[in-house]
Every structure is written in C-alpha cells, then in structure tokens.
Motif scaffolding. Structure first.
Motif, PDB file in Angstrom:
ATOM      1  N   LEU A 160       0.833  -1.186   0.000  1.00  0.00           N
ATOM      2  CA  LEU A 160       0.000   0.000   0.000  1.00  0.00           C
ATOM      3  C   LEU A 160       0.873   1.243   0.000  1.00  0.00           C
ATOM      4  O   LEU A 160       2.023   1.209   0.453  1.00  0.00           O
ATOM      5  CB  LEU A 160      -0.909   0.003   1.229  1.00  0.00           C
ATOM      6  CG  LEU A 160      -1.897  -1.166   1.336  1.00  0.00           C
ATOM      7  CD1 LEU A 160      -2.600  -1.139   2.693  1.00  0.00           C
ATOM      8  CD2 LEU A 160      -2.907  -1.121   0.206  1.00  0.00           C
ATOM      9  N   LEU A 161       0.327   2.340  -0.490  1.00  0.00           N
ATOM     10  CA  LEU A 161       1.080   3.599  -0.532  1.00  0.00           C
ATOM     11  C   LEU A 161       0.904   4.350   0.788  1.00  0.00           C
ATOM     12  O   LEU A 161       0.386   3.808   1.751  1.00  0.00           O
ATOM     13  CB  LEU A 161       0.616   4.403  -1.737  1.00  0.00           C
ATOM     14  CG  LEU A 161       0.773   3.665  -3.086  1.00  0.00           C
ATOM     15  CD1 LEU A 161       0.345   4.557  -4.246  1.00  0.00           C
ATOM     16  CD2 LEU A 161       2.198   3.172  -3.285  1.00  0.00           C
ATOM     17  N   GLY A 162       1.313   5.599   0.830  1.00  0.00           N
ATOM     18  CA  GLY A 162       1.429   6.310   2.099  1.00  0.00           C
ATOM     19  C   GLY A 162       0.152   6.430   2.907  1.00  0.00           C
ATOM     20  O   GLY A 162       0.148   6.266   4.124  1.00  0.00           O
ATOM     21  N   ASP A 163      -0.961   6.730   2.248  1.00  0.00           N
ATOM     22  CA  ASP A 163      -2.241   6.856   2.939  1.00  0.00           C
ATOM     23  C   ASP A 163      -3.349   6.537   1.936  1.00  0.00           C
ATOM     24  O   ASP A 163      -3.083   6.385   0.739  1.00  0.00           O
ATOM     25  CB  ASP A 163      -2.420   8.259   3.549  1.00  0.00           C
ATOM     26  CG  ASP A 163      -2.355   9.377   2.525  1.00  0.00           C
ATOM     27  OD1 ASP A 163      -2.850   9.192   1.382  1.00  0.00           O
ATOM     28  OD2 ASP A 163      -1.817  10.455   2.843  1.00  0.00           O
ATOM     29  N   PRO A 164      -4.596   6.402   2.407  1.00  0.00           N
ATOM     30  CA  PRO A 164      -5.669   6.051   1.459  1.00  0.00           C
ATOM     31  C   PRO A 164      -5.815   7.030   0.308  1.00  0.00           C
ATOM     32  O   PRO A 164      -6.148   6.624  -0.805  1.00  0.00           O
ATOM     33  CB  PRO A 164      -6.918   6.037   2.352  1.00  0.00           C
ATOM     34  CG  PRO A 164      -6.402   5.681   3.708  1.00  0.00           C
ATOM     35  CD  PRO A 164      -5.073   6.379   3.805  1.00  0.00           C
ATOM     36  N   LYS A 165      -5.555   8.302   0.542  1.00  0.00           N
ATOM     37  CA  LYS A 165      -5.679   9.270  -0.544  1.00  0.00           C
ATOM     38  C   LYS A 165      -4.623   9.008  -1.619  1.00  0.00           C
ATOM     39  O   LYS A 165      -4.922   9.025  -2.822  1.00  0.00           O
ATOM     40  CB  LYS A 165      -5.550  10.685  -0.017  1.00  0.00           C
ATOM     41  CG  LYS A 165      -5.748  11.760  -1.096  1.00  0.00           C
ATOM     42  CD  LYS A 165      -5.754  13.152  -0.485  1.00  0.00           C
ATOM     43  CE  LYS A 165      -6.077  14.202  -1.546  1.00  0.00           C
ATOM     44  NZ  LYS A 165      -5.013  14.325  -2.553  1.00  0.00           N
ATOM     45  N   GLN A 166      -3.377   8.759  -1.207  1.00  0.00           N
ATOM     46  CA  GLN A 166      -2.339   8.469  -2.189  1.00  0.00           C
ATOM     47  C   GLN A 166      -2.642   7.159  -2.922  1.00  0.00           C
ATOM     48  O   GLN A 166      -2.459   7.059  -4.144  1.00  0.00           O
ATOM     49  CB  GLN A 166      -0.975   8.384  -1.520  1.00  0.00           C
ATOM     50  CG  GLN A 166       0.175   8.210  -2.522  1.00  0.00           C
ATOM     51  CD  GLN A 166       1.532   8.105  -1.863  1.00  0.00           C
ATOM     52  OE1 GLN A 166       1.649   8.099  -0.626  1.00  0.00           O
ATOM     53  NE2 GLN A 166       2.579   8.013  -2.671  1.00  0.00           N
ATOM     54  N   THR A 167      -3.125   6.147  -2.188  1.00  0.00           N
ATOM     55  CA  THR A 167      -3.523   4.900  -2.830  1.00  0.00           C
ATOM     56  C   THR A 167      -4.621   5.150  -3.851  1.00  0.00           C
ATOM     57  O   THR A 167      -4.601   4.627  -4.966  1.00  0.00           O
ATOM     58  CB  THR A 167      -3.994   3.894  -1.771  1.00  0.00           C
ATOM     59  OG1 THR A 167      -2.868   3.489  -0.978  1.00  0.00           O
ATOM     60  CG2 THR A 167      -4.615   2.659  -2.411  1.00  0.00           C
ATOM     61  N   SER A 168      -5.577   5.992  -3.480  1.00  0.00           N
ATOM     62  CA  SER A 168      -6.686   6.297  -4.389  1.00  0.00           C
ATOM     63  C   SER A 168      -6.197   6.959  -5.670  1.00  0.00           C
ATOM     64  O   SER A 168      -6.706   6.701  -6.753  1.00  0.00           O
ATOM     65  CB  SER A 168      -7.696   7.202  -3.675  1.00  0.00           C
ATOM     66  OG  SER A 168      -8.715   7.619  -4.543  1.00  0.00           O
ATOM     67  N   GLU A 169      -5.188   7.788  -5.558  1.00  0.00           N
ATOM     68  CA  GLU A 169      -4.732   8.571  -6.709  1.00  0.00           C
ATOM     69  C   GLU A 169      -3.691   7.833  -7.552  1.00  0.00           C
ATOM     70  O   GLU A 169      -3.625   8.041  -8.761  1.00  0.00           O
ATOM     71  CB  GLU A 169      -4.153   9.895  -6.217  1.00  0.00           C
ATOM     72  CG  GLU A 169      -5.203  10.830  -5.605  1.00  0.00           C
ATOM     73  CD  GLU A 169      -4.575  12.086  -5.025  1.00  0.00           C
ATOM     74  OE1 GLU A 169      -3.321  12.112  -4.856  1.00  0.00           O
ATOM     75  OE2 GLU A 169      -5.327  13.026  -4.722  1.00  0.00           O
TER      76      GLU A 169
END
Length: 417
Positions: free
Chosen positions: A222-231
């Motif tokens: 997973l990336l840094g946070d859900p927002k970064q994952t979303s983008e």
C-alpha cells in the motif's frame, strides 16, 4: 464458540442463515432498498427472523451509537467508486452515499474482532482505468483501522453447489486476535493460500502448484495513505491474497472441484403451473436470442459495425451446475440470459420457478413467498449469496487458526505439509 454478529445490507438473510447454522448469533441487522417504497427484502427478513434488533432505514442515517457492540461484522456491499479525498481537519473520507464508507465508519467506532464481507469479483480489478484501485482503498482503510486481511474469489459451483456464482469474500481480523496474529506469522509462508489460510480450510485448492520460498517478499505494498492509494495505486490482484501491515501477497489458485448438486437436482417434480412454460409462438425468438450471432449493424448516427456473440445452451444443461442466476429471471418472454429447462415431468420447456431459484442459492423452499410479487422473488435471489458458502466460513470462525496443527481432525486442502 459463536460470535455476536451485526449484519449490514442483509437482503433476505443469506448471511444470517449460514452463520446461525454454524453457531453464531446475529444481534442486529440493517436492510434498506433505496429509491423504492416497498421494502420487500426487509419484509422477508422480518418474517423469518422477527423485527427485534432489525432496522429498515438507510444505513447512512443510522447513528453509530445505535449499532451494538459486536464481534463479527458481515455484509455484501455494492461495488462502487471508492475514491477518497483529503478534507482538512476531518481527515480522509469518501464520497457521501458510497456504502463502503458506512462499513468503515461502523468498524472505526465498534472495532469488531472480525469482518466477513462479500462483493462481485470485478472489485479486484476496478476501475478499468486504474486497475485494483478500489480494492486497494478497502485494504488501506482496514490496515489503518488495525486489521489484517485475507481474500478469496470463490465460485460456488467449484465446491459442490448447484450454481455458478463467482464472488469475492474478504476476511479481516483485528491484529490482536488469534486470526490476526496467525496472518502476521503465516501469510508470507509457502502453502498459506493452499493450506494454512482462512479460506483453504473449507475451500481446498491444488497444493501441488509452484511453491514460493519461505518468507517471500510482498508482491506489492500500500502507498502512504488512502488518498495516495486512491490517486496512484494500480495493481492486478489475483483471486487469493492477503494484506498484513501494508504488505500484499497474492496468487491465483486452482480449486479442487467437489462433485455436488446439479441444476437437474433442484428442479421441482410433481407438476409445475402452466404460467411457467414457454409459448410455442415465441420459440423462434427464443432460438434467435440464445443462438450465436455475427451480424452487420448500423448505429443511429450511421456507424457500421459487426456484432457477434456466442451461443447459450437452449435449454440449459441439467447435468451440471446452473449458469449464474440473475435478477431478470422470472418472465416467460424471450431473453438471452434467462434459464430455460426441460420440465422433468412433461418434457416441455419452461423457466425456473421461484422455489428452484431459492434452492439454487441454498434457501429453504418458499423463503421469499412472503407477499412480494413473483418478479421480486427472483430479484431477491439474484441479489443473494449462496448460503452454504457462508455456513462453511462460519465453521472456520468457530475454530482456532492453530487447530490446523492440532489433533482436532480439521480437514483442509488436498495434501498435508
């Protein structure tokens, strides 16, 4: 030992039927059908389980404090766009009305030991322009809430059920639970997805496939946070996998087919009403709808193209599991996807009866005969899950994960380590 369970998006009670058969207790439930006045599924649920501790309002409008504390949260939630946004002091949140965020809200407040969720298999690859993004957002939310996760795409027909129905099941375990700790220790090991995991204990797969080295590295993270994952996140999730502390392991697995019921086994005998039989005058249209096609066509704006599609068996084969049951079943007008069977008594062609639809999904005969229209009875079954699959998962939840290494007699997979 059974778990106190909350059931969201309850439908006509498929999760509850399976879990109660396995020894768990549903202590609160919610079912709401948006955009319609009649609440047929909820009415059916209440008829069989009672109105106590059941709510029939939009889950978005249910205060978190009205949901009782519980050990297991279950539900089949819609596949939607799970993109997230940064909202300043309010932190990370999703678009209003997307039902995943109601699961996240309740989980954040109540912290159940486990979640068992169901979704269509396209969740693993959606959206098409950023494959895997939506499922990664779900995983990231559960990671941030303190859960480890295992998932599996199951086709009911592979495990002896009389219908083909592919769905993704997501099992999340809080990290301080026995299953959460088991995932911490075992999910990166060889044989996890074929023997040692949550799902292969009841749903065996071929253990003779390519072996991974011990303690292999994650396939992605997973990336840094859900927002970064979303983008930014994009990845092809396989049909089995796990997420532990942000690391993701995933692989395809081959089910060990279990011979079981067929479509022919669920057909009613002893006479079916005439209203279910096809009209002879419609037979040419049925043949066309079910048949293979390769036709030159023109759109309204003049674009010419070749339309092609393969044939669908007509009538359906009775010697194997049925095709996936759809919500559009239930009328005798010609339709490509509708099931048509040869009646075992008369030999004439007809559609499935509501009772046969219930049997395909593992519900008792007449479960949806609660005053709703015939069309809605098919709709409820087309939206349902296969009850027996949930019962099997419920049995695993009554076991300790290390029963695998004990003398409990737990049977799993096709071989032992």
């Amino acid at each position: 030992m059974g778990l106190d369970t909350v059931e969201l998006f309850a439908g006509v009670g498929g999760f509850r039927l399976g879990l109660e058969e396995a020894g768990h207790e549903v202590i609160w439930s919610n079912q709401w059908e948006p955009s319609i006045q009649a609440q047929h599924a909820s009415d059916c649920y209440v008829k069989h389980f009672g109105a106590d501790d059941h709510t029939n309002i939009d889950i978005n409008d249910v205060p978190t404090e009205d949901v009782p504390d519980h050990e297991l949260l279950v539900g089949g939630f819609p596949c939607q766009d799970y993109s997230v946004a940064q909202t300043g002091a309010e932190g990370i949140e999703g678009e209003k009305g997307v039902l995943w965020w109601e699961i996240e809200r309740i989980t954040r407040a109540k912290r159940p030991k486990y979640l068992l969720l169901e979704n269509v298999n396209r969740l693993l690859r959606s959206p098409t322009d950023q494959r895997g993004r939506d499922f990664a957002v779900v995983l990231h939310c559960l990671h941030d809430l303190g859960y480890n996760v295992e998932w599996r795409m199951l086709n009911a027909a592979d495990y002896g059920y009389p219908t083909k129905r592919r769905r993704v099941f997501i099992f999340a375990a809080r990290r301080d639970t026995d299953w959460g700790g088991w995932l911490d220790e075992e999910a990166d090991q060889p044989h996890y997805f074929t023997q040692r995991g949550f799902f292969p204990r009841e749903f065996p797969v071929d253990s003779g496939q390519q072996q991974f080295p011990v303690a292999r590295q994650p396939d992605t993270e997973l990336l840094g946070d859900p927002k970064q994952t979303s983008e930014e996140f994009e990845f092809d999730f396989e049909h089995a996998g796990s997420m532990v502390d942000g690391g993701i392991w995933t692989r395809d697995v081959d089910p060990i087919d279990i011979e079981g019921e067929t479509l022919g086994d669920v057909l009613q005998t002893g006479g079916v009403d005439d209203e279910f039989f096809l009209d002879e005058e419609d037979m040419d249209r049925w043949e066309y709808m079910k048949g293979a096609k390769e036709e030159d066509r023109v759109t309204d704006d003049g674009y010419e193209y070749t339309f092609s599609e393969g044939a669908i068996p007509f009538p359906d084969n009775l010697d194997g599991p049925s095709r996936t049951l759809l919500t559009s079943e239930g009328t005798t007008g010609p339709g490509r996807e509708k099931h048509v069977v040869e009646d075992p008594e008369t030999g004439d062609l007809r559609i499935l009866t509501p009772i046969e639809a219930e049997r395909l999904m593992g519900f008792p005969d007449g479960w949806t005969d609660t005053g709703m229209s015939r069309t809605w009875r098919y709709t409820c079954m087309g939206n349902a899950l296969v009850v027996g699959l949930v019962e099997q998962m419920g049995r695993t939840l009554t076991q300790s994960p290390d029963d695998l290494d004990s003398d409990s007699g737990l049977v799993f997979g096709s071989t032992s380590e």
